[in-house]
Motif scaffolding. Structure first.
Motif, PDB file in Angstrom:
ATOM      1  N   ILE A   1      -6.406  -7.854  -6.476  1.00  0.00           N
ATOM      2  CA  ILE A   1      -6.014  -7.127  -8.189  1.00  0.00           C
ATOM      3  C   ILE A   1      -5.223  -8.473  -8.539  1.00  0.00           C
ATOM      4  O   ILE A   1      -3.674  -8.394  -8.489  1.00  0.00           O
ATOM      5  CB  ILE A   1      -4.626  -5.368  -7.353  1.00  0.00           C
ATOM      6  CG1 ILE A   1      -5.612  -4.828  -6.483  1.00  0.00           C
ATOM      7  CG2 ILE A   1      -5.244  -5.061  -8.562  1.00  0.00           C
ATOM      8  CD1 ILE A   1      -7.261  -4.521  -6.933  1.00  0.00           C
ATOM      9  N   GLY A   2      -5.702  -8.869  -9.633  1.00  0.00           N
ATOM     10  CA  GLY A   2      -5.559  -9.348 -10.887  1.00  0.00           C
ATOM     11  C   GLY A   2      -4.783  -8.632 -12.415  1.00  0.00           C
ATOM     12  O   GLY A   2      -3.906  -7.535 -11.814  1.00  0.00           O
TER      13      GLY A   2
ATOM     14  N   ILE B   1      -2.538   0.718 -16.211  1.00  0.00           N
ATOM     15  CA  ILE B   1      -2.806   1.913 -14.764  1.00  0.00           C
ATOM     16  C   ILE B   1      -1.002   2.251 -14.380  1.00  0.00           C
ATOM     17  O   ILE B   1      -0.326   1.799 -13.993  1.00  0.00           O
ATOM     18  CB  ILE B   1      -3.215   1.399 -13.630  1.00  0.00           C
ATOM     19  CG1 ILE B   1      -4.477   0.554 -13.965  1.00  0.00           C
ATOM     20  CG2 ILE B   1      -3.847   2.434 -12.793  1.00  0.00           C
ATOM     21  CD1 ILE B   1      -5.429   1.205 -14.320  1.00  0.00           C
TER      22      ILE B   1
ATOM     23  N   GLY C   1      -6.442  -2.855 -16.680  1.00  0.00           N
ATOM     24  CA  GLY C   1      -5.571  -2.917 -18.209  1.00  0.00           C
ATOM     25  C   GLY C   1      -4.111  -1.806 -16.791  1.00  0.00           C
ATOM     26  O   GLY C   1      -4.257  -1.720 -16.275  1.00  0.00           O
TER      27      GLY C   1
ATOM     28  N   ASN D   1       4.379   0.458 -14.041  1.00  0.00           N
ATOM     29  CA  ASN D   1       3.673   0.740 -16.026  1.00  0.00           C
ATOM     30  C   ASN D   1       3.484   2.000 -16.090  1.00  0.00           C
ATOM     31  O   ASN D   1       2.114   2.408 -15.998  1.00  0.00           O
ATOM     32  CB  ASN D   1       2.490  -0.186 -15.805  1.00  0.00           C
ATOM     33  CG  ASN D   1       2.221  -0.411 -17.805  1.00  0.00           C
ATOM     34  OD1 ASN D   1       3.096   0.232 -18.269  1.00  0.00           O
ATOM     35  ND2 ASN D   1       1.351  -0.563 -17.622  1.00  0.00           N
TER      36      ASN D   1
ATOM     37  N   ARG E   1       2.933   2.836  -2.796  1.00  0.00           N
ATOM     38  CA  ARG E   1       2.832   3.435  -3.831  1.00  0.00           C
ATOM     39  C   ARG E   1       1.589   2.851  -4.737  1.00  0.00           C
ATOM     40  O   ARG E   1       1.305   1.994  -4.032  1.00  0.00           O
ATOM     41  CB  ARG E   1       4.210   2.890  -4.859  1.00  0.00           C
ATOM     42  CG  ARG E   1       4.838   3.981  -4.198  1.00  0.00           C
ATOM     43  CD  ARG E   1       6.780   3.417  -4.418  1.00  0.00           C
ATOM     44  NE  ARG E   1       6.951   1.531  -4.649  1.00  0.00           N
ATOM     45  CZ  ARG E   1       6.725   1.462  -5.327  1.00  0.00           C
ATOM     46  NH1 ARG E   1       6.938   1.419  -6.785  1.00  0.00           N
ATOM     47  NH2 ARG E   1       7.610   0.094  -5.566  1.00  0.00           N
TER      48      ARG E   1
ATOM     49  N   ASP F   1       7.330  -8.103   3.638  1.00  0.00           N
ATOM     50  CA  ASP F   1       7.454  -8.868   2.298  1.00  0.00           C
ATOM     51  C   ASP F   1       6.450 -10.236   1.909  1.00  0.00           C
ATOM     52  O   ASP F   1       6.675 -10.908   2.855  1.00  0.00           O
ATOM     53  CB  ASP F   1       8.695  -8.956   2.295  1.00  0.00           C
ATOM     54  CG  ASP F   1       8.788  -8.996   0.515  1.00  0.00           C
ATOM     55  OD1 ASP F   1       8.516  -9.474   0.103  1.00  0.00           O
ATOM     56  OD2 ASP F   1      10.990  -9.828   1.127  1.00  0.00           O
TER      57      ASP F   1
ATOM     58  N   GLY G   1       0.523  -1.358  -0.085  1.00  0.00           N
ATOM     59  CA  GLY G   1       0.208   0.488  -0.013  1.00  0.00           C
ATOM     60  C   GLY G   1       1.223   1.382   0.082  1.00  0.00           C
ATOM     61  O   GLY G   1      -0.231   2.724   0.000  1.00  0.00           O
TER      62      GLY G   1
ATOM     63  N   ALA H   1       6.409 -12.320   0.131  1.00  0.00           N
ATOM     64  CA  ALA H   1       6.897 -13.571  -0.092  1.00  0.00           C
ATOM     65  C   ALA H   1       7.477 -13.994   1.110  1.00  0.00           C
ATOM     66  O   ALA H   1       8.080 -15.600   1.511  1.00  0.00           O
ATOM     67  CB  ALA H   1       8.704 -12.864  -0.930  1.00  0.00           C
TER      68      ALA H   1
ATOM     69  N   GLY I   1      -2.176   0.180  -4.768  1.00  0.00           N
ATOM     70  CA  GLY I   1      -2.031   0.301  -3.052  1.00  0.00           C
ATOM     71  C   GLY I   1      -2.366   1.437  -2.376  1.00  0.00           C
ATOM     72  O   GLY I   1      -3.200   1.110  -1.768  1.00  0.00           O
TER      73      GLY I   1
ATOM     74  N   THR J   1       1.712   4.037 -13.042  1.00  0.00           N
ATOM     75  CA  THR J   1       2.416   3.790 -11.709  1.00  0.00           C
ATOM     76  C   THR J   1       3.526   3.643 -12.164  1.00  0.00           C
ATOM     77  O   THR J   1       4.150   3.365 -13.006  1.00  0.00           O
ATOM     78  CB  THR J   1       1.388   2.326 -10.817  1.00  0.00           C
ATOM     79  OG1 THR J   1       2.321   1.213 -11.247  1.00  0.00           O
ATOM     80  CG2 THR J   1       0.466   1.883 -10.259  1.00  0.00           C
TER      81      THR J   1
ATOM     82  N   THR K   1       7.593  -2.683   1.740  1.00  0.00           N
ATOM     83  CA  THR K   1       8.523  -3.402   1.768  1.00  0.00           C
ATOM     84  C   THR K   1       9.575  -2.254   2.017  1.00  0.00           C
ATOM     85  O   THR K   1      10.658  -2.407   2.553  1.00  0.00           O
ATOM     86  CB  THR K   1       9.335  -4.682   0.557  1.00  0.00           C
ATOM     87  OG1 THR K   1       9.632  -3.897  -0.967  1.00  0.00           O
ATOM     88  CG2 THR K   1       8.321  -6.153   0.691  1.00  0.00           C
TER      89      THR K   1
HETATM   90  N1  LIG Z   1       0.939  -0.940 -12.675  1.00  0.00           N
HETATM   91  C1  LIG Z   1      -0.332  -1.595 -14.047  1.00  0.00           C
HETATM   92  O1  LIG Z   1      -0.241  -1.365 -15.063  1.00  0.00           O
HETATM   93  C2  LIG Z   1      -1.385  -2.813 -13.260  1.00  0.00           C
HETATM   94  C3  LIG Z   1      -2.246  -3.438 -14.684  1.00  0.00           C
HETATM   95  C4  LIG Z   1      -3.112  -4.575 -13.937  1.00  0.00           C
HETATM   96  C5  LIG Z   1      -2.615  -5.097 -12.694  1.00  0.00           C
HETATM   97  N2  LIG Z   1      -1.309  -4.260 -11.947  1.00  0.00           N
HETATM   98  C6  LIG Z   1      -1.323  -5.118 -10.151  1.00  0.00           C
HETATM   99  O2  LIG Z   1      -1.830  -3.789  -9.591  1.00  0.00           O
HETATM  100  C7  LIG Z   1      -0.938  -4.089  -7.934  1.00  0.00           C
HETATM  101  C8  LIG Z   1      -0.635  -3.082  -8.010  1.00  0.00           C
HETATM  102  O3  LIG Z   1       0.461  -2.832  -8.867  1.00  0.00           O
HETATM  103  P1  LIG Z   1       1.129  -1.194  -8.910  1.00  0.00           P
HETATM  104  O4  LIG Z   1       1.879  -1.156 -10.660  1.00  0.00           O
HETATM  105  O5  LIG Z   1       0.579   0.010  -8.259  1.00  0.00           O
HETATM  106  O6  LIG Z   1       2.644  -1.228  -9.387  1.00  0.00           O
HETATM  107  P2  LIG Z   1       4.148  -0.120  -8.222  1.00  0.00           P
HETATM  108  O7  LIG Z   1       2.971   0.964  -8.448  1.00  0.00           O
HETATM  109  O8  LIG Z   1       5.229  -1.125  -8.614  1.00  0.00           O
HETATM  110  O9  LIG Z   1       3.478  -0.237  -6.523  1.00  0.00           O
HETATM  111  C9  LIG Z   1       4.045  -1.660  -5.777  1.00  0.00           C
HETATM  112  C10 LIG Z   1       3.437  -1.906  -4.801  1.00  0.00           C
HETATM  113  O10 LIG Z   1       3.293  -3.091  -3.805  1.00  0.00           O
HETATM  114  C11 LIG Z   1       4.689  -2.867  -2.497  1.00  0.00           C
HETATM  115  N3  LIG Z   1       5.406  -4.336  -2.556  1.00  0.00           N
HETATM  116  C12 LIG Z   1       6.326  -4.451  -3.831  1.00  0.00           C
HETATM  117  N4  LIG Z   1       6.833  -5.675  -3.917  1.00  0.00           N
HETATM  118  C13 LIG Z   1       6.717  -6.077  -2.633  1.00  0.00           C
HETATM  119  C14 LIG Z   1       6.521  -7.364  -2.173  1.00  0.00           C
HETATM  120  N5  LIG Z   1       7.478  -8.174  -2.119  1.00  0.00           N
HETATM  121  N6  LIG Z   1       5.648  -7.908  -0.210  1.00  0.00           N
HETATM  122  C15 LIG Z   1       4.558  -6.053  -0.194  1.00  0.00           C
HETATM  123  N7  LIG Z   1       4.448  -5.334  -1.473  1.00  0.00           N
HETATM  124  C16 LIG Z   1       5.513  -5.254  -2.327  1.00  0.00           C
HETATM  125  C17 LIG Z   1       5.207  -1.379  -3.208  1.00  0.00           C
HETATM  126  O11 LIG Z   1       5.805  -0.975  -1.961  1.00  0.00           O
HETATM  127  P3  LIG Z   1       7.727  -1.533  -1.997  1.00  0.00           P
HETATM  128  O12 LIG Z   1       7.922   0.076  -3.025  1.00  0.00           O
HETATM  129  O13 LIG Z   1       7.708  -1.086  -0.011  1.00  0.00           O
HETATM  130  O14 LIG Z   1       7.828  -2.199  -2.646  1.00  0.00           O
HETATM  131  C18 LIG Z   1       4.645  -1.096  -3.913  1.00  0.00           C
HETATM  132  O15 LIG Z   1       3.644  -0.136  -2.788  1.00  0.00           O
HETATM  133  C19 LIG Z   1       0.526  -5.316  -8.718  1.00  0.00           C
HETATM  134  O16 LIG Z   1      -0.164  -6.569  -8.253  1.00  0.00           O
HETATM  135  C20 LIG Z   1       0.304  -5.311 -10.319  1.00  0.00           C
HETATM  136  O17 LIG Z   1       0.480  -6.910 -10.484  1.00  0.00           O
HETATM  137  C21 LIG Z   1      -0.683  -3.288 -11.817  1.00  0.00           C
END
Ligand SMILES: NC(=O)c1ccc[n+]([C@@H]2O[C@H](COP(=O)([O-])OP(=O)(O)OC[C@H]3O[C@@H](n4cnc5c(N)ncnc54)[C@H](OP(=O)(O)O)[C@@H]3O)[C@@H](O)[C@H]2O)c1
Length: 247
Positions: free
Chosen positions: A140-141, A189, A187, A194, A17, A65, A15, A67, A20, A191, A39
């Motif tokens: 969130i798939g 988003i 799709g 992406n 960034r 984490d 959550g 994992a 989340g 961040t 993390t």
């Molecule tokens: N963005 C897209 O286009 C898109 C599209 C479809 C699905 N999704 C899905 O949406 C979800 C969020 O994606 P996002 O785009 O918001 O990603 P993001 O910008 O990379 O942010 C990821 C978030 O998850 C945390 N995180 C990463 N690895 C972690 C771990 N091992 N344990 C706990 N927290 C962890 C990060 O925290 P830290 O900074 O502290 O590591 C950060 O708060 C993901 O499941 C992704 O697959 C994204």
């Protein structure tokens, strides 16, 4: 203010960034008390917790984490110890790695499975020990569960496909307990994962019917709906929110 989630406690994984963080903020606006994990982005996590508290909400940032099985179990335990209950789990934490299959390392494969699948299993199983009637599990798939319109996405797609299947099975397990389980499939988003100005952006935008990337807040809107009492008859669903890229 209309706050349908008043007295509810939510935990959002990942959550600090992106999507989340938008979900954590939105659930707090709806009246929920919100814990979230992260993390490494400690400052962003702290800033988010303070922003929620500044608007009169309650928030707790937990370094965990996804994992790490014990860390995930501890995050659930800490949430329940601090706030007394757990009503909503949002399995958002996820990682992506792209490479054609002959170049995909076993270490990367294990990391994606550990965060995107095993972490979701552990958080869900642990959260369910505390969840009663009206509980909500929200995944969130990704649309990549169903379509992979680029090279190198096979393992990421595998993990998100697993989430869609897990959602259906869980909905059957938990229906009689009054707990719903749904899977949001975004799709593109905008961040860090992406960015709307990243390497794939121009190609992706051409394929999106709406012609732009989605915003994290638009995913949070759907989470708020699925978490609400009004969504009690929605379960086992995978819901695309993708600007029409799969239309
Ligand atoms: N963005 C897209 O286009 C898109 C599209 C479809 C699905 N999704 C899905 O949406 C979800 C969020 O994606 P996002 O785009 O918001 O990603 P993001 O910008 O990379 O942010 C990821 C978030 O998850 C945390 N995180 C990463 N690895 C972690 C771990 N091992 N344990 C706990 N927290 C962890 C990060 O925290 P830290 O900074 O502290 O590591 C950060 O708060 C993901 O499941 C992704 O697959 C994204």
């Amino acid at each position: 203010m209309n706050q349908p989630l008043i007295d509810k406690v939510a935990l959002v994984t990942g959550g600090s960034r992106g999507i989340g963080a938008a979900i954590a903020k939105r659930l707090a606006q709806e009246g929920a008390v919100v814990a979230f994990t992260y993390t490494s982005s400690s400052q962003k996590a702290e800033d988010l917790a303070q922003a929620i508290q500044a608007t009169g909400g309650q928030a707790l940032a937990i370094r965990a984490d996804s994992a790490d099985v014990e860390a995930v179990k501890n995050a659930i335990a800490q949430t329940v110890k601090t706030f007394g209950r757990l009503d909503i789990l949002v399995n958002n934490a996820g990682v992506a790695a792209l490479a054609p299959i002959d170049q995909f390392s076993l270490d990367e494969f294990d990391r994606l499975i550990a965060v995107n699948i095993k972490g979701v299993f552990v958080a869900t199983q642990e959260a369910l020990r505390h969840m009663g009637k009206g509980g909500r599990i929200i995944m969130i798939g990704s649309i990549n569960s169903d379509v992979v319109p680029f090279v190198g996405g096979s393992v990421y797609a595998l993990t998100k496909g697993a989430i869609a299947s897990f959602t259906r099975g869980l909905a059957r397990d938990l229906g009689e307990r009054g707990i719903t389980v749904n899977n949001i499939q975004p799709g593109p988003i905008d961040t860090d994962m992406n960015p709307a100005d990243g390497a794939f952006a121009e190609q992706l935008k051409k394929a999106i019917a709406i012609g732009r990337y989605g915003q994290a807040d638009e995913i949070a809107d759907m989470v708020a709906y699925l978490a609400s009492p009004g969504a009690a008859f929605v379960t086992g669903a995978s819901l695309k929110i993708d600007g029409g890229i799969t239309a």
